[in-house]
Design a protein around this motif. Structure first.
Motif, PDB file in Angstrom:
ATOM      1  N   SER A 164       0.833  -1.204   0.000  1.00  0.00           N
ATOM      2  CA  SER A 164       0.000   0.000   0.000  1.00  0.00           C
ATOM      3  C   SER A 164       0.871   1.258   0.000  1.00  0.00           C
ATOM      4  N   SER A 165       0.798   2.010  -1.082  1.00  0.00           N
ATOM      5  CA  SER A 165       1.580   3.248  -1.137  1.00  0.00           C
ATOM      6  C   SER A 165       1.075   4.265  -0.118  1.00  0.00           C
ATOM      7  N   SER A 166      -0.222   4.248   0.177  1.00  0.00           N
ATOM      8  CA  SER A 166      -0.736   5.186   1.179  1.00  0.00           C
ATOM      9  C   SER A 166      -0.224   4.820   2.576  1.00  0.00           C
ATOM     10  N   PHE A 167      -0.127   3.512   2.867  1.00  0.00           N
ATOM     11  CA  PHE A 167       0.447   3.101   4.158  1.00  0.00           C
ATOM     12  C   PHE A 167       1.908   3.520   4.227  1.00  0.00           C
ATOM     13  N   LYS A 168       2.651   3.308   3.146  1.00  0.00           N
ATOM     14  CA  LYS A 168       4.066   3.680   3.112  1.00  0.00           C
ATOM     15  C   LYS A 168       4.221   5.181   3.333  1.00  0.00           C
ATOM     16  N   ASP A 169       3.412   5.994   2.674  1.00  0.00           N
ATOM     17  CA  ASP A 169       3.481   7.443   2.842  1.00  0.00           C
ATOM     18  C   ASP A 169       3.200   7.836   4.289  1.00  0.00           C
ATOM     19  N   GLU A 170       2.192   7.205   4.891  1.00  0.00           N
ATOM     20  CA  GLU A 170       1.841   7.503   6.282  1.00  0.00           C
ATOM     21  C   GLU A 170       2.955   7.060   7.232  1.00  0.00           C
ATOM     22  N   LEU A 171       3.565   5.917   6.944  1.00  0.00           N
ATOM     23  CA  LEU A 171       4.658   5.417   7.770  1.00  0.00           C
ATOM     24  C   LEU A 171       5.853   6.372   7.743  1.00  0.00           C
ATOM     25  N   VAL A 172       6.145   6.925   6.582  1.00  0.00           N
ATOM     26  CA  VAL A 172       7.250   7.876   6.451  1.00  0.00           C
ATOM     27  C   VAL A 172       6.913   9.204   7.139  1.00  0.00           C
TER      28      VAL A 172
ATOM     29  N   THR B 130       1.746   5.511  13.177  1.00  0.00           N
ATOM     30  CA  THR B 130       1.478   4.415  12.250  1.00  0.00           C
ATOM     31  C   THR B 130       1.935   3.084  12.849  1.00  0.00           C
ATOM     32  N   ILE B 131       3.115   3.065  13.438  1.00  0.00           N
ATOM     33  CA  ILE B 131       3.615   1.841  14.064  1.00  0.00           C
ATOM     34  C   ILE B 131       2.742   1.451  15.244  1.00  0.00           C
ATOM     35  N   GLU B 132       2.314   2.438  16.031  1.00  0.00           N
ATOM     36  CA  GLU B 132       1.434   2.149  17.166  1.00  0.00           C
ATOM     37  C   GLU B 132       0.124   1.531  16.700  1.00  0.00           C
ATOM     38  N   SER B 133      -0.405   2.001  15.570  1.00  0.00           N
ATOM     39  CA  SER B 133      -1.664   1.438  15.077  1.00  0.00           C
ATOM     40  C   SER B 133      -1.478  -0.011  14.630  1.00  0.00           C
ATOM     41  N   VAL B 134      -0.319  -0.341  14.107  1.00  0.00           N
ATOM     42  CA  VAL B 134      -0.041  -1.719  13.693  1.00  0.00           C
ATOM     43  C   VAL B 134       0.167  -2.609  14.916  1.00  0.00           C
TER      44      VAL B 134
ATOM     45  N   VAL C  39      11.780   6.923   9.581  1.00  0.00           N
ATOM     46  CA  VAL C  39      11.527   5.951   8.519  1.00  0.00           C
ATOM     47  C   VAL C  39      11.980   6.559   7.204  1.00  0.00           C
ATOM     48  N   GLU C  40      12.827   5.847   6.507  1.00  0.00           N
ATOM     49  CA  GLU C  40      13.294   6.266   5.192  1.00  0.00           C
ATOM     50  C   GLU C  40      12.711   5.324   4.154  1.00  0.00           C
ATOM     51  N   ASP C  41      12.182   5.856   3.104  1.00  0.00           N
ATOM     52  CA  ASP C  41      11.694   5.046   1.995  1.00  0.00           C
ATOM     53  C   ASP C  41      12.915   4.589   1.197  1.00  0.00           C
ATOM     54  N   GLN C  42      13.254   3.325   1.338  1.00  0.00           N
ATOM     55  CA  GLN C  42      14.449   2.782   0.706  1.00  0.00           C
ATOM     56  C   GLN C  42      14.103   1.926  -0.508  1.00  0.00           C
ATOM     57  N   THR C  43      12.989   2.206  -1.131  1.00  0.00           N
ATOM     58  CA  THR C  43      12.553   1.377  -2.255  1.00  0.00           C
ATOM     59  C   THR C  43      13.220   1.748  -3.569  1.00  0.00           C
ATOM     60  N   ASN C  44      13.947   2.855  -3.620  1.00  0.00           N
ATOM     61  CA  ASN C  44      14.635   3.261  -4.834  1.00  0.00           C
ATOM     62  C   ASN C  44      15.940   2.475  -4.956  1.00  0.00           C
ATOM     63  N   ALA C  45      16.027   1.601  -5.963  1.00  0.00           N
ATOM     64  CA  ALA C  45      17.199   0.742  -6.136  1.00  0.00           C
ATOM     65  C   ALA C  45      18.457   1.525  -6.515  1.00  0.00           C
TER      66      ALA C  45
ATOM     67  N   PHE D 195      21.933   3.193  -2.044  1.00  0.00           N
ATOM     68  CA  PHE D 195      22.375   2.203  -1.075  1.00  0.00           C
ATOM     69  C   PHE D 195      22.296   2.861   0.292  1.00  0.00           C
ATOM     70  N   PHE D 196      21.518   2.293   1.193  1.00  0.00           N
ATOM     71  CA  PHE D 196      21.324   2.881   2.508  1.00  0.00           C
ATOM     72  C   PHE D 196      22.129   2.105   3.545  1.00  0.00           C
ATOM     73  N   LEU D 197      22.757   2.834   4.436  1.00  0.00           N
ATOM     74  CA  LEU D 197      23.529   2.243   5.520  1.00  0.00           C
ATOM     75  C   LEU D 197      23.030   2.819   6.831  1.00  0.00           C
ATOM     76  N   ASN D 198      22.645   1.949   7.747  1.00  0.00           N
ATOM     77  CA  ASN D 198      22.180   2.378   9.057  1.00  0.00           C
ATOM     78  C   ASN D 198      23.282   2.096  10.066  1.00  0.00           C
ATOM     79  N   ILE D 199      23.735   3.128  10.744  1.00  0.00           N
ATOM     80  CA  ILE D 199      24.744   2.955  11.785  1.00  0.00           C
ATOM     81  C   ILE D 199      23.997   2.828  13.109  1.00  0.00           C
ATOM     82  N   PRO D 200      23.977   1.620  13.681  1.00  0.00           N
ATOM     83  CA  PRO D 200      23.237   1.435  14.936  1.00  0.00           C
ATOM     84  C   PRO D 200      23.944   2.108  16.097  1.00  0.00           C
ATOM     85  N   ARG D 201      23.183   2.354  17.160  1.00  0.00           N
ATOM     86  CA  ARG D 201      23.796   2.972  18.337  1.00  0.00           C
ATOM     87  C   ARG D 201      24.785   1.988  18.952  1.00  0.00           C
TER      88      ARG D 201
END
Length: 119
Positions: free
Chosen positions: A24-32, A38-42, A55-61, A64-70
């Motif tokens: 759902s693109s509308s769910f994705k937009d709301e999540l971003v 949105t997460i609480e509702s789920v 939340v980052e939309d990482q669907t664009n191929a 390349f996304f890199l998440n540096i954890p704490r």
């Protein structure tokens, strides 16, 4: 300290959110736009009052996304009863930090796999 059960629940939540966003693109937009609500509702319950979620939309191929954890705070980590039992029994113990590190790498790899799966 994050328990193995909490790590499993987090991984399942991430999987659920990703699938809903793909469907759902509308769910994705709301999540971003409004990730906490949105997460609480789920989840069906509230996050901690001071919770901040990005939340980052990482669907664009093309990206390349890199998440540096704490960085884990080793001074505040404690062994679980199960880990203490393993030590007292002489079994090999995997410290929580290693498990946390593996979980972070797994989530990073899952992000890559999710990105590649979209291609």
């Amino acid at each position: 300290m994050t328990t193995l059960e909490q790590q499993k629940q987090s991984a399942e939540l991430i999987k659920t959110l990703a699938h809903k966003a793909w469907e759902s693109s509308s769910f994705k937009d709301e999540l971003v736009k409004n990730p906490v609500s949105t997460i609480e509702s789920v989840m069906g319950y509230k996050l901690a009052e001071n919770a901040k979620v990005i939340v980052e939309d990482q669907t664009n191929a093309s990206f390349f996304f890199l998440n540096i954890p704490r960085k884990p705070n080793l001074d505040e980590m404690e062994l679980t009863d199960e880990q203490l039992e393993m030590i007292s029994g002489g079994e090999l113990v995997i410290i929580a930090t290693v498990g946390l590190g593996i979980a972070c790498v797994g989530l990073f790899a899952a992000g890559i796999a999710i990105g590649q799966a979209i291609d």
